[in-house]
Design a protein around this motif. Structure first.
Motif, PDB file in Angstrom:
ATOM      1  N   ALA A 116     -31.366 -74.033 -73.869  1.00  0.00           N
ATOM      2  CA  ALA A 116     -31.869 -73.971 -75.245  1.00  0.00           C
ATOM      3  C   ALA A 116     -30.715 -73.957 -76.240  1.00  0.00           C
ATOM      4  N   GLN A 117     -29.653 -73.213 -75.918  1.00  0.00           N
ATOM      5  CA  GLN A 117     -28.489 -73.150 -76.810  1.00  0.00           C
ATOM      6  C   GLN A 117     -27.864 -74.529 -76.954  1.00  0.00           C
ATOM      7  N   ARG A 118     -27.657 -75.212 -75.849  1.00  0.00           N
ATOM      8  CA  ARG A 118     -27.051 -76.541 -75.908  1.00  0.00           C
ATOM      9  C   ARG A 118     -27.950 -77.511 -76.681  1.00  0.00           C
ATOM     10  N   ARG A 119     -29.249 -77.479 -76.411  1.00  0.00           N
ATOM     11  CA  ARG A 119     -30.186 -78.367 -77.111  1.00  0.00           C
ATOM     12  C   ARG A 119     -30.150 -78.115 -78.618  1.00  0.00           C
ATOM     13  N   ARG A 120     -30.170 -76.843 -79.022  1.00  0.00           N
ATOM     14  CA  ARG A 120     -30.130 -76.521 -80.454  1.00  0.00           C
ATOM     15  C   ARG A 120     -28.841 -77.028 -81.103  1.00  0.00           C
ATOM     16  N   LEU A 121     -27.720 -76.822 -80.426  1.00  0.00           N
ATOM     17  CA  LEU A 121     -26.445 -77.284 -80.980  1.00  0.00           C
ATOM     18  C   LEU A 121     -26.418 -78.807 -81.083  1.00  0.00           C
ATOM     19  N   GLU A 122     -26.871 -79.493 -80.048  1.00  0.00           N
ATOM     20  CA  GLU A 122     -26.893 -80.957 -80.084  1.00  0.00           C
ATOM     21  C   GLU A 122     -27.818 -81.462 -81.181  1.00  0.00           C
ATOM     22  N   GLU A 123     -28.940 -80.788 -81.410  1.00  0.00           N
ATOM     23  CA  GLU A 123     -29.844 -81.177 -82.494  1.00  0.00           C
ATOM     24  C   GLU A 123     -29.175 -81.037 -83.858  1.00  0.00           C
ATOM     25  N   GLU A 124     -28.187 -80.150 -83.956  1.00  0.00           N
ATOM     26  CA  GLU A 124     -27.439 -79.973 -85.208  1.00  0.00           C
ATOM     27  C   GLU A 124     -26.234 -80.907 -85.300  1.00  0.00           C
ATOM     28  N   GLY A 125     -26.022 -81.725 -84.272  1.00  0.00           N
ATOM     29  CA  GLY A 125     -24.926 -82.687 -84.304  1.00  0.00           C
ATOM     30  C   GLY A 125     -23.667 -82.260 -83.582  1.00  0.00           C
ATOM     31  N   VAL A 126     -23.691 -81.098 -82.926  1.00  0.00           N
ATOM     32  CA  VAL A 126     -22.535 -80.629 -82.167  1.00  0.00           C
ATOM     33  C   VAL A 126     -22.461 -81.437 -80.869  1.00  0.00           C
ATOM     34  N   VAL A 127     -21.275 -81.927 -80.555  1.00  0.00           N
ATOM     35  CA  VAL A 127     -21.063 -82.786 -79.385  1.00  0.00           C
ATOM     36  C   VAL A 127     -20.387 -81.990 -78.271  1.00  0.00           C
ATOM     37  N   PHE A 128     -20.912 -82.147 -77.063  1.00  0.00           N
ATOM     38  CA  PHE A 128     -20.304 -81.553 -75.872  1.00  0.00           C
ATOM     39  C   PHE A 128     -19.637 -82.668 -75.085  1.00  0.00           C
ATOM     40  N   ILE A 129     -18.401 -82.436 -74.687  1.00  0.00           N
ATOM     41  CA  ILE A 129     -17.688 -83.371 -73.812  1.00  0.00           C
ATOM     42  C   ILE A 129     -17.219 -82.556 -72.617  1.00  0.00           C
ATOM     43  N   GLY A 130     -17.708 -82.915 -71.441  1.00  0.00           N
ATOM     44  CA  GLY A 130     -17.357 -82.155 -70.241  1.00  0.00           C
ATOM     45  C   GLY A 130     -17.829 -80.710 -70.323  1.00  0.00           C
ATOM     46  N   GLY A 131     -18.940 -80.487 -70.994  1.00  0.00           N
ATOM     47  CA  GLY A 131     -19.489 -79.140 -71.119  1.00  0.00           C
ATOM     48  C   GLY A 131     -18.826 -78.286 -72.177  1.00  0.00           C
ATOM     49  N   LYS A 132     -17.921 -78.888 -72.962  1.00  0.00           N
ATOM     50  CA  LYS A 132     -17.183 -78.139 -73.978  1.00  0.00           C
ATOM     51  C   LYS A 132     -17.390 -78.725 -75.365  1.00  0.00           C
TER      52      LYS A 132
END
Length: 111
Positions: free
Chosen positions: A83-99
């Protein structure tokens, strides 16, 4: 030795300061437990920030707080971590290699 209610009052004050700082994190940005600790004037209290996050009130953007390595601190496959990752991605935060790149998405820009 301080009384237990004195320690509780101190924890309540710390938690309130943590929650106030977390409320200020803009959408699309993240911060770390350590940065929150420094923002509230308790630079060695990153662990206490983590404890406060376990008790955060509803509506607080808890998902914008991650660890100093730019990773989500929750167990990787847990519902809360997803849920945390989904919320951040919905706000435009990008994860590369889990970071998350803290130079790009970190808040505030300077401690």
């Amino acid at each position: 030795m301080p009384h237990s209610h004195d320690r509780q009052a101190g924890a309540d004050n710390t938690y309130a300061a943590v929650f106030d700082a977390v409320r200020r994190i803009p959408a699309g940005r993240v911060t770390t437990y350590g940065r929150i600790a420094r923002l509230i004037g308790r630079p060695r209290a990153a662990r206490q920030v983590g404890y406060a996050m376990h008790r955060c009130p509803s509506g607080l953007p808890w998902h914008r707080v991650i660890n100093a390595q730019g990773r989500i601190s929750l167990p990787a496959a847990s519902t809360a971590a997803l849920a945390q990752r989904r919320r951040l991605e919905e706000e435009g935060v990008v994860f590369i290699g889990g970071k998350v790149d803290l130079d790009r998405f970190g808040w505030p820009d300077r401690d």
